[in-house]
Scaffold this active site. Structure first.
Site, PDB file in Angstrom:
ATOM      1  N   LYS A  18       1.549  13.420 -11.528  1.00 12.93           N
ATOM      2  CA  LYS A  18       1.890  12.204 -10.763  1.00 12.93           C
ATOM      3  C   LYS A  18       1.182  10.990 -11.348  1.00 12.93           C
ATOM      4  O   LYS A  18       1.792   9.948 -11.570  1.00 12.93           O
ATOM      5  CB  LYS A  18       1.447  12.379  -9.299  1.00 12.93           C
ATOM      6  CG  LYS A  18       1.463  11.088  -8.516  1.00 12.93           C
ATOM      7  CD  LYS A  18       1.018  11.279  -7.089  1.00 12.93           C
ATOM      8  CE  LYS A  18      -0.471  11.196  -6.864  1.00 12.93           C
ATOM      9  NZ  LYS A  18      -1.026   9.837  -6.876  1.00 12.93           N
ATOM     10  N   ASN A  19      -0.131  11.127 -11.600  1.00  6.02           N
ATOM     11  CA  ASN A  19      -0.899   9.954 -12.026  1.00  6.02           C
ATOM     12  C   ASN A  19      -0.570   9.513 -13.449  1.00  6.02           C
ATOM     13  O   ASN A  19      -0.941   8.415 -13.860  1.00  6.02           O
ATOM     14  CB  ASN A  19      -2.396  10.219 -11.884  1.00  6.02           C
ATOM     15  CG  ASN A  19      -2.825  10.226 -10.422  1.00  6.02           C
ATOM     16  OD1 ASN A  19      -2.025   9.897  -9.547  1.00  6.02           O
ATOM     17  ND2 ASN A  19      -4.064  10.596 -10.171  1.00  6.02           N
ATOM     18  N   ARG A  88      -0.596   2.820  -2.864  1.00  6.11           N
ATOM     19  CA  ARG A  88      -1.679   1.946  -3.280  1.00  6.11           C
ATOM     20  C   ARG A  88      -1.637   1.691  -4.801  1.00  6.11           C
ATOM     21  O   ARG A  88      -1.954   0.622  -5.283  1.00  6.11           O
ATOM     22  CB  ARG A  88      -2.999   2.599  -2.843  1.00  6.11           C
ATOM     23  CG  ARG A  88      -4.255   2.023  -3.390  1.00  6.11           C
ATOM     24  CD  ARG A  88      -4.439   0.590  -2.969  1.00  6.11           C
ATOM     25  NE  ARG A  88      -5.648   0.012  -3.535  1.00  6.11           N
ATOM     26  CZ  ARG A  88      -5.870  -0.161  -4.824  1.00  6.11           C
ATOM     27  NH1 ARG A  88      -4.986   0.231  -5.691  1.00  6.11           N
ATOM     28  NH2 ARG A  88      -6.990  -0.719  -5.245  1.00  6.11           N
ATOM     29  N   CYS A 112      -6.783   1.684   1.667  1.00  6.14           N
ATOM     30  CA  CYS A 112      -5.943   2.869   1.764  1.00  6.14           C
ATOM     31  C   CYS A 112      -6.742   3.942   2.457  1.00  6.14           C
ATOM     32  O   CYS A 112      -7.858   3.706   2.917  1.00  6.14           O
ATOM     33  CB  CYS A 112      -5.502   3.342   0.391  1.00  6.14           C
ATOM     34  SG  CYS A 112      -6.804   4.152  -0.505  1.00  6.14           S
ATOM     35  N   ARG A 117     -10.134  -0.357  -1.479  1.00  6.96           N
ATOM     36  CA  ARG A 117      -9.918  -0.130  -2.922  1.00  6.96           C
ATOM     37  C   ARG A 117      -9.742  -1.481  -3.582  1.00  6.96           C
ATOM     38  O   ARG A 117      -8.631  -1.972  -3.732  1.00  6.96           O
ATOM     39  CB  ARG A 117      -8.698   0.760  -3.138  1.00  6.96           C
ATOM     40  CG  ARG A 117      -9.072   2.223  -3.111  1.00  6.96           C
ATOM     41  CD  ARG A 117      -7.890   3.093  -3.196  1.00  6.96           C
ATOM     42  NE  ARG A 117      -7.685   3.665  -4.510  1.00  6.96           N
ATOM     43  CZ  ARG A 117      -6.904   4.726  -4.710  1.00  6.96           C
ATOM     44  NH1 ARG A 117      -6.282   5.292  -3.720  1.00  6.96           N
ATOM     45  NH2 ARG A 117      -6.737   5.209  -5.924  1.00  6.96           N
ATOM     46  N   ILE A 119      -9.443  -4.610  -6.188  1.00  8.51           N
ATOM     47  CA  ILE A 119      -8.735  -4.747  -7.470  1.00  8.51           C
ATOM     48  C   ILE A 119      -9.372  -5.854  -8.309  1.00  8.51           C
ATOM     49  O   ILE A 119      -8.734  -6.430  -9.183  1.00  8.51           O
ATOM     50  CB  ILE A 119      -7.217  -5.014  -7.277  1.00  8.51           C
ATOM     51  CG1 ILE A 119      -6.989  -6.201  -6.332  1.00  8.51           C
ATOM     52  CG2 ILE A 119      -6.512  -3.775  -6.764  1.00  8.51           C
ATOM     53  CD1 ILE A 119      -5.569  -6.719  -6.369  1.00  8.51           C
ATOM     54  N   ASP A 302     -10.315  13.800  -7.461  1.00  5.44           N
ATOM     55  CA  ASP A 302      -9.095  14.325  -6.834  1.00  5.44           C
ATOM     56  C   ASP A 302      -9.162  15.845  -6.617  1.00  5.44           C
ATOM     57  O   ASP A 302      -8.385  16.391  -5.836  1.00  5.44           O
ATOM     58  CB  ASP A 302      -7.862  13.991  -7.690  1.00  5.44           C
ATOM     59  CG  ASP A 302      -7.516  12.512  -7.624  1.00  5.44           C
ATOM     60  OD1 ASP A 302      -8.102  11.799  -6.785  1.00  5.44           O
ATOM     61  OD2 ASP A 302      -6.653  12.058  -8.400  1.00  5.44           O
ATOM     62  N   ARG A 394       3.349  13.383  -1.388  1.00  5.93           N
ATOM     63  CA  ARG A 394       3.098  12.292  -2.345  1.00  5.93           C
ATOM     64  C   ARG A 394       2.736  12.855  -3.715  1.00  5.93           C
ATOM     65  O   ARG A 394       2.945  12.185  -4.726  1.00  5.93           O
ATOM     66  CB  ARG A 394       1.947  11.418  -1.851  1.00  5.93           C
ATOM     67  CG  ARG A 394       2.302  10.554  -0.646  1.00  5.93           C
ATOM     68  CD  ARG A 394       1.158   9.646  -0.307  1.00  5.93           C
ATOM     69  NE  ARG A 394       0.637   9.071  -1.534  1.00  5.93           N
ATOM     70  CZ  ARG A 394      -0.553   8.527  -1.673  1.00  5.93           C
ATOM     71  NH1 ARG A 394      -1.379   8.480  -0.656  1.00  5.93           N
ATOM     72  NH2 ARG A 394      -0.946   8.031  -2.816  1.00  5.93           N
TER      73      ARG A 394
END
Ligand code: UD1
Length: 413
Positions: A18-19, A88, A112, A117, A119, A302, A394
Site C-alpha cells: 500500500k505505502n 492522511r 489522524c 501528523r 506537515i 507499522d 485500508r
C-alpha cells in the site's frame, strides 16, 4: 468473527505494498501519459487515490490487480477536503500536483488516528524549492511563480512523506536537488524506480542522500509494486501466535531485516529461498524482550501493533518503545480486553505475556491496530468479534479470505 485456536498451514502470496502504491499513483500525474501499474492491491486507500486522480481529470481503469492510468487530460490543480480527508497520506498529491501544474490548492490534512501528523517538513522543503505557500481556513494555496527550483535540502527527520514529495517535485524542476537525511524505506526506492522508468534522473534512493537531476518532462511507464513488508510481518505474526507453519510467497526478505530477528528471538524458525519465506512457530513463544520502532532500516512502527499481539502470548516480558507516532498504542486497551497484560506509559508499553487470550468483542481504531486484533483473535479461546473493519480494509486485501485459506476460522459479516 474469529474463532481462535486453529493452526494455520499452507502457502499464500503477499499482496502489493500500500505505502508504495499510493505515492506511485500520485506520481503518474508527472507523466502526462499512460501508465500501467501491476500488483496494485485492492484497498480503500488505493481507491481514495484513484478518486483523487479522477477528480483531477485523469482516467483510471482496473483489471484485477493492474491499474491503467491516463493522466494526459489532467484539468484541475485543486483537491477538495472530502477527498483529502479520506486518507492522511493524500498529502503526497501536493508534490505531484505542483510538479505537474506549478500550483496546487489542497486542504491541510490535519490529524489522524495516530495523533497529530504535522506537515512542516513537507512545506519547508517545498518552500526551499521556490514554492510560495499560504494557509487560510485550512486550505493550502501553493504556487511556484518563478517555476520549481532545485535546492539543497536537509531534513531534520527522515520523513517518508516529505522525502516522497521532494522526489516528485525535484524530478521535473530546474537543476539538481540534493536531499540529505532522506527516508530510506523500500517504498522510497520503489517510487524512485518508477520515476526513473518514466525518465527521471535519481541517484541514491534507499540511502541517506538522494541526488535528483531535474528533467523537463517524464513519460508513461509500466511498473510492478513491491510486496508489502508490513502485511508479511502481520502474516508471520498470525503464524507465530497459532504455533503454525506457513510459507509466504513473493516476499522481499531484505525488507524484513529488522523484523525477522524478532521472530527468531521468539523461537520461530525461518527459511527463505527465492522470494518464499517459511515460518515455523513453536507451541510456546519466547518474549522478544525489546522492540524499538525507528525509521528504516530499524524496526517499522507499522509492525509494532501486530508484534504486540505476538508478545502478548509469549513467555516473558517485552518492552516496546514507540518512537515514531504519539498515539500508536490504541490497540492496547482492546488487546487487554482479550486477556493480554499490557501497560502503557508515554512511548513505552510493557507486555507481560500470558499463556492464553480469551475471546471478546473488540473495536479497531486504526489500520495496524485492526491487524493486531485479528492476529490476537486467531489465538484467543472462543469466538471474538472485531469491529471497525473499515480500518483493516485500508491496508489488507481480502484479509479474511487470505487467513481463511490458511485454515483460520474467520468470517466477515
Ligand atoms: C509513512 C507511512 C506510514 C508509516 C510512516 C513511518 C505511507 C502512506 N505511510 O507515513 O504507514 O507509519 O511512514 O514509517 O507511506 N513528521 C513531522 N513533520 C513532517 C512530517 C513528519 O513532524 O512534516 C513526523 C510525523 O508526525 C511522525 C514522523 O515524523 O511522527 C514520521 O512521519 P513520516 O515518516 O512522514 O510518516 P508518513 O509519511 O506520514
Amino acid at each position: 468473527m474469529v474463532t481462535g485456536g486453529k493452526r494455520l498451514s499452507g502457502r499464500t502470496k503477499v499482496q502489493g505494498s500500500k505505502n508504495a502504491a499510493l505515492p506511485i499513483l500520485a506520481a503518474t500525474l508527472l507523466c502526462a501519459d499512460e501508465c500501467v501499474i501491476h500488483n496494485c492491491p485492492r484497498l480503500s486507500d488505493v481507491e481514495a487515490s484513484i478518486r483523487i486522480l479522477r477528480y483531477l481529470g485523469c482516467k483510471a481503469k482496473r483489471e484485477g490487480n493492474t491499474l491503467m492510468i491516463d493522466t494526459r487530460d489532467m484539468s484541475r490543480y485543486d483537491i477538495p477536503s472530502e477527498l483529502m480527508h479520506r486518507m492522511r497520506s493524500s498529502i503526497i498529491f501536493l508534490g505531484a500536483v505542483l510538479a505537474r501544474c506549478r500550483k496546487a490548492r489542497i486542504s491541510s490534512p490535519g490529524g489522524c488516528e495516530l495523533g497529530p501528523r504535522p506537515i512542516d517538513l513537507h512545506l519547508s522543503s517545498l518552500r526551499e524549492m521556490g514554492i510560495e505557500i499560504s494557509e487560510e481556513h485550512g486550505i493550502l494555496e501553493c504556487e511556484a511563480h518563478d517555476g520549481l527550483k532545485a535546492a539543497n535540502i536537509a531534513l531534520s527527520f527522515p520523513s517518508v512523506g516529505a522525502t516522497e514529495n521532494i522526489l516528485l517535485a525535484a524530478s521535473v524542476c530546474d537543476g539538481t536537488t540534493i536531499l540529505t537525511n532522506a527516508a530510506r524505506e523500500p517504498e522510497i526506492v520503489d517510487l524512485a524506480d518508477f520515476l526513473i522508468s518514466c525518465g527521471a534522473k535519481i541517484d541514491g534512493a534507499g540511502e541517506g542522500t538522494i541526488i535528483i537531476e531535474g528533467v523537463e518532462k517524464l513519460h508513461g511507464a509500466t511498473h510492478a509494486i513491491i510486496p508489502d513488508r508490513i502485511v508479511a510481518a502481520t502474516l508471520m505474526s498470525a503464524a507465530a501466535v497459532t504455533g503454525s507453519d506457513i510459507t509466504l510467497e513473493g516476499v522481499c526478505q531484505s525488507h524484513l531485516g529488522a523484523v525477522i530477528p524478532v521472530f527468531l528471538q521468539c523461537g520461530c524458525e525461518i527459511e527463505s529461498f527465492r522470494g518464499d519465506l517459511s515460518i515455523s512457530a513453536p507451541a510456546r513463544l519466547k518474549a522478544p524482550k525489546l522492540i524499538r520502532t525507528t525509521p528504516y532500516p530499524g524496526f517499522p512502527t507499522d509492525a509494532q501493533a501486530p508484534l504486540m499481539s505476538v508478545a502478548a502470548v509469549a513467555d516473558g516480558i517485552t518492552v516496546f518503545i514507540e518512537n515514531m507516532f504519539a498515539s500508536r498504542y490504541k490497540h492496547v486497551t482492546e488487546l487487554n480486553r482479550l486477556g493480554a497484560n499490557i501497560k502503557v506509559e508515554g512511548k513505552v508499553a510493557v507486555v507481560d505475556g500470558v499463556r492464553r487470550l480469551l475471546s471478546a468483542q473488540v473495536c479497531a481504531c486504526d489500520l495496524r491496530g485492526a491487524a493486531a486484533l485479528t492476529v490476537a483473535a486467531l489465538c484467543a479461546q472462543g469466538e471474538s468479534e472485531i469491529k471497525g473493519l473499515s480500518y483493516l480494509e485500508r491496508g489488507y486485501e481480502d484479509f479474511e479470505l487470505v487467513l481463511g485459506a490458511l485454515g483460520a476460522d474467520i468470517k466477515k459479516i
